[in-house]
Design a protein around this motif. Structure first.
Motif, mmCIF file in Angstrom:
data_model
loop_
_atom_site.group_PDB
_atom_site.id
_atom_site.type_symbol
_atom_site.label_atom_id
_atom_site.label_comp_id
_atom_site.label_asym_id
_atom_site.label_seq_id
_atom_site.Cartn_x
_atom_site.Cartn_y
_atom_site.Cartn_z
ATOM 1 N N LYS A 128 0.864 -1.193 0.000
ATOM 2 C CA LYS A 128 0.000 0.000 0.000
ATOM 3 C C LYS A 128 0.903 1.248 0.000
ATOM 4 C CE LYS A 128 -3.614 -2.854 1.884
ATOM 5 N NZ LYS A 128 -4.830 -3.004 2.659
ATOM 6 N N HIS B 151 -8.205 -3.358 -6.316
ATOM 7 C CA HIS B 151 -8.206 -3.495 -4.851
ATOM 8 C C HIS B 151 -9.379 -2.688 -4.298
ATOM 9 C CE1 HIS B 151 -7.069 -3.147 -0.668
ATOM 10 N NE2 HIS B 151 -6.279 -4.192 -0.859
ATOM 11 N N GLY C 214 -7.249 -5.164 7.169
ATOM 12 C CA GLY C 214 -6.630 -4.278 8.143
ATOM 13 C C GLY C 214 -7.383 -4.181 9.463
ATOM 14 N N GLY D 294 -6.981 -10.486 3.746
ATOM 15 C CA GLY D 294 -7.750 -9.865 4.820
ATOM 16 C C GLY D 294 -7.246 -10.360 6.153
ATOM 17 N N LEU E 155 -2.960 -12.511 -0.326
ATOM 18 C CA LEU E 155 -2.572 -11.129 -0.605
ATOM 19 C C LEU E 155 -2.557 -10.441 0.754
ATOM 20 C CD1 LEU E 155 -1.905 -8.899 -2.649
ATOM 21 C CD2 LEU E 155 -4.359 -8.469 -2.890
ATOM 22 N N VAL E 156 -1.379 -9.988 1.142
ATOM 23 C CA VAL E 156 -1.190 -9.572 2.532
ATOM 24 C C VAL E 156 -0.758 -8.112 2.608
ATOM 25 C CG1 VAL E 156 -0.043 -10.135 4.700
ATOM 26 C CG2 VAL E 156 -0.376 -11.932 2.981
ATOM 27 N N GLY F 269 -0.721 -5.490 5.959
ATOM 28 C CA GLY F 269 0.072 -5.148 7.139
ATOM 29 C C GLY F 269 1.209 -6.112 7.465
HETATM 30 O O1 LIG Z 1 -4.066 -6.180 -0.196
HETATM 31 C C1 LIG Z 1 -4.080 -6.599 0.956
HETATM 32 C C2 LIG Z 1 -5.271 -6.534 1.740
HETATM 33 O O2 LIG Z 1 -5.914 -5.318 1.619
HETATM 34 C C3 LIG Z 1 -5.172 -7.079 3.121
HETATM 35 O O3 LIG Z 1 -4.609 -6.164 4.025
HETATM 36 P P1 LIG Z 1 -4.297 -6.671 5.516
HETATM 37 O O4 LIG Z 1 -3.463 -7.903 5.370
HETATM 38 O O5 LIG Z 1 -3.551 -5.530 6.147
HETATM 39 O O6 LIG Z 1 -5.612 -6.960 6.146
#
Ligand SMILES: O=C[C@H](O)COP(=O)(O)O
Length: 250
Positions: A11, A94, A172, A211, A231-232, A234
């Protein structure tokens, strides 16, 4: 046999020097036989990351692209530019792009076409909002988004697409979907792909869950028959955690 794929989505995090330091820490360690590791990073860090990733098995991806090759689109980056850098993957659609930048299903589809035009592998995100989940519309939402994203995409291209199922309420928040729920929706998404193409195409497509995936739950998701990766967000930002995520996908 689908190869598991762990993609970090940074991000809007990390400067060039932070990205370089991260890569130096994961090099060699996040390179595990049988697992594909991808880092989807901010545009500004991509040249340094692509350079650092040469000779490694870690692929570098962008988080967005414009569907036109060039033109008067202030602030945008095209597939031509990403390909020129040596980027291999691009996240498309996304939920943050859909919510904050008004990306419609039609735009997502145009971006998938643009990715293929320039030899980039799309990671196409689909997933429902909390109110849609509560209204029992999860599968309907995923079907509409998946069918729209694949419109005009050939079967030969479709098998290369990575789909990321990300329930928006789980992003998140620390509230991850149970592995059984994620499996149920992902198996359904695979059936949607089968309906668009055929069973063999659907069997070949890799579908990730996203998620609140963490090192301590990644293996549980990957243990499900239809979940091919994660897909991770944080948990992909720290080198040690990213390495554990890739190890957990073995
Ligand atoms: O692209 C990744 C997702 O929006 C998941 O984000 P997260 O792992 O921080 O919950």
């Amino acid at each position: 046999m689908r190869k598991p794929i762990i993609a970090g989505n940074w991000k809007m995090f990390k400067t060039v020097s932070e990205a370089a330091a991260f890569f130096a820490d994961v090099k060699g360690k996040a390179e595990i036989d049988g697992v594909e590791a991808v880092i989807c990073a901010p545009f500004t860090t991509l040249p340094a990351l692509v350079e650092a990733a040469k000779g490694t098995t870690i692929a570098i991806g962008a988080q967005n692209l414009h569907f036109e090759d060039n033109g008067a689109f202030t602030g945008e980056i095209s597939g031509v530019m990403l390909k020129d850098l040596g980027v291999q993957y691009v996240i498309i659609g996304h939920s943050e792009r859909r919510a904050y930048f008004a990306e419609s299903d039609e735009i997502v589809n145009k971006k998938v076409h643009a990715a293929f035009k320039h030899g980039l592998t799309p990671i196409v995100c689909v997933g429902e909002k909390l109110e849609e989940r509560e209204a029992d519309q999860t599968k309907d939402v995923c079907k509409v988004q998946t069918e729209a994203a694949f419109q005009g995409i050939s079967a030969a291209q479709a098998v290369q697409v990575v789909i990321a199922y990300e329930p928006i309420w789980a992003i998140g928040t620390g509230k991850s979907s149970t592995s059984a729920d994620a499996e149920d929706v992902i198996a359904y998404i695979r059936s949607v792909v089968a309906g668009l193409y055929d069973a063999a195409t659907a069997e070949a497509v890799r579908i990730q869950y996203g998620g609140s995936v963490k090192p301590n739950n990644v293996a549980e998701y990957l243990g499900q028959p239809n979940i091919d990766g994660a897909l991770v967000g944080g948990a992909s930002l720290e080198a040690a955690s990213f390495i554990q995520l890739v190890e957990g996908a073995k």
